[in-house]
Design an enzyme around this catalytic site. Structure first.
Site, PDB file in Angstrom:
ATOM      1  N   ASP A  92      44.407  57.717  72.808  1.00 21.74           N
ATOM      2  CA  ASP A  92      45.173  58.163  71.639  1.00 21.74           C
ATOM      3  C   ASP A  92      44.636  57.550  70.349  1.00 21.74           C
ATOM      4  O   ASP A  92      43.775  56.661  70.381  1.00 21.74           O
ATOM      5  CB  ASP A  92      46.669  57.834  71.814  1.00 21.74           C
ATOM      6  N   ASN A  99      59.551  52.402  76.472  1.00 23.44           N
ATOM      7  CA  ASN A  99      60.288  53.639  76.759  1.00 23.44           C
ATOM      8  C   ASN A  99      59.611  54.442  77.882  1.00 23.44           C
ATOM      9  O   ASN A  99      59.978  55.573  78.146  1.00 23.44           O
ATOM     10  CB  ASN A  99      60.406  54.505  75.493  1.00 23.44           C
ATOM     11  N   HIS A 143      56.393  55.389  77.920  1.00 20.81           N
ATOM     12  CA  HIS A 143      55.260  56.243  77.517  1.00 20.81           C
ATOM     13  C   HIS A 143      53.953  55.734  78.133  1.00 20.81           C
ATOM     14  O   HIS A 143      53.798  54.551  78.426  1.00 20.81           O
ATOM     15  CB  HIS A 143      55.160  56.391  75.987  1.00 20.81           C
ATOM     16  N   GLU A 155      55.253  60.648  74.949  1.00 17.52           N
ATOM     17  CA  GLU A 155      56.586  60.082  74.774  1.00 17.52           C
ATOM     18  C   GLU A 155      57.606  60.795  75.674  1.00 17.52           C
ATOM     19  O   GLU A 155      57.361  61.929  76.127  1.00 17.52           O
ATOM     20  CB  GLU A 155      57.020  60.242  73.301  1.00 17.52           C
TER      21      GLU A 155
HETATM   22  P1  PGA Z   1      51.155  47.174  74.651  1.00 21.45           P
HETATM   23  O1  PGA Z   1      51.358  48.721  74.624  1.00 21.45           O
HETATM   24  O2  PGA Z   1      49.973  46.902  75.514  1.00 21.45           O
HETATM   25  O3  PGA Z   1      50.899  46.823  73.201  1.00 21.45           O
HETATM   26  O4  PGA Z   1      52.408  46.569  75.184  1.00 21.45           O
HETATM   27  C1  PGA Z   1      51.319  49.437  75.809  1.00 21.45           C
HETATM   28  C2  PGA Z   1      51.589  50.868  75.486  1.00 21.45           C
HETATM   29  O5  PGA Z   1      52.381  51.136  74.573  1.00 21.45           O
HETATM   30  O6  PGA Z   1      51.017  51.733  76.157  1.00 21.45           O
END
Ligand code: PGA
Length: 251
Positions: free
Chosen positions: A67, A137, A139, A144
């Site tokens: 992304d 959440n 994702h 999302e």
């Molecule tokens: P993080 O994010 O490694 O910063 O916890 C993981 C994600 O949102 O996929």
């Protein structure tokens, strides 16, 4: 699904790097899907060490990313593309033309989505490994929670928790982008192998839901339960709910 229990973030980073390094040793021409965020930083630092020790080479590796922020003409200081340079690509021998990431400043974002989906669809047999983090959440990438699973690269309005999750990277939180380009579920589920990494107590509840709860697009990572080759490398804080709810787990 295989769960690799780690006592802390350092161990998680070492073990995750050992898995990706093994893949590169077995198949030096691997195509790997990389992830950004706080969690993979240690994994990438360990891959850089392995490269410096001449254990692995990225000369024939192809890289995709999950992304990228959409920022328009706004200067926000960094991007997922610059994250990859800072933490991995500029330290190893991967040719620039072997790396691809959605272009969040493309003039026509829909055209860019189509380009990126097509590039992923042309990887023979799918990505060899897809590295994934998980949002609080549920994702993966920036897919999302939703009523359905988007299959291919698309424009997404970030969930509030995803915007909050970006705070460690921004001094000025007002600059955190609220939209992004993200791959859909298709290239993730088509990857030959998946490596999901999770660290810290804030991931514990969602990790239990994602790996042992109902498969639903409202918890996007839950679809990973259906993948044949899912390896989860997580520290004990992230695994706390799984251990509490599954006493039969002998991790
Ligand atoms: P993080 O994010 O490694 O910063 O916890 C993981 C994600 O949102 O996929």
């Amino acid at each position: 699904m295989t769960i690799v229990w780690c006592s802390n973030y350092e161990e998680l980073s070492r073990k995750a790097a050992a898995i990706i390094a093994s893949q590169i040793i077995i198949k030096p021409t691997s195509t790997i899907g990389f992830a950004t965020g706080s969690t993979p930083i240690g994994l990438y630092a360990n891959l850089v060490k392995k490269y410096q020790n001449k254990e692995i080479s990225f000369a024939n590796v192809k890289a995709f990313n999950l992304d990228e922020y959409i920022t328009g003409s706004r200067e926000v200081g960094w991007s997922f593309s610059s994250f990859m340079q800072t933490h991995l690509f500029s330290h190893v021998d991967i040719p620039e033309e072997n790396t691809d990431i959605p272009n969040g400043v493309a003039e026509d974002l829909e055209v860019e989505c189509a380009r990126y989906s097509e590039a992923l669809s042309e990887v023979p047999g799918g990505l060899d490994y897809q590295i994934l983090g998980i949002g609080t959440n549920g994702h993966i990438g920036f897919v999302e929670p939703n009523e359905f699973y988007p299959l291919d690269t698309h424009i997404v309005d970030l969930a509030e928790s995803s915007i909050i999750g970006q705070r460690p990277f921004f001094e000025d939180w007002s600059k955190i982008p609220t939209r992004a380009l993200t791959v859909g579920i298709r290239p993730i589920m088509h990857a030959k192998q998946l490596l999901l990494i999770a660290s810290g107590p804030e991931k514990s509840e969602i990790l239990q839901k994602a790996l042992f709860g109902v498969v639903t697009s409202k918890v996007p990572a839950s679809i990973l339960q259906l993948h044949k080759n899912l390896t989860v490398v997580a520290d004990k804080e992230a695994l706390a709910d799984i251990l509490a709810n599954n006493p039969e787990c002998s991790l």
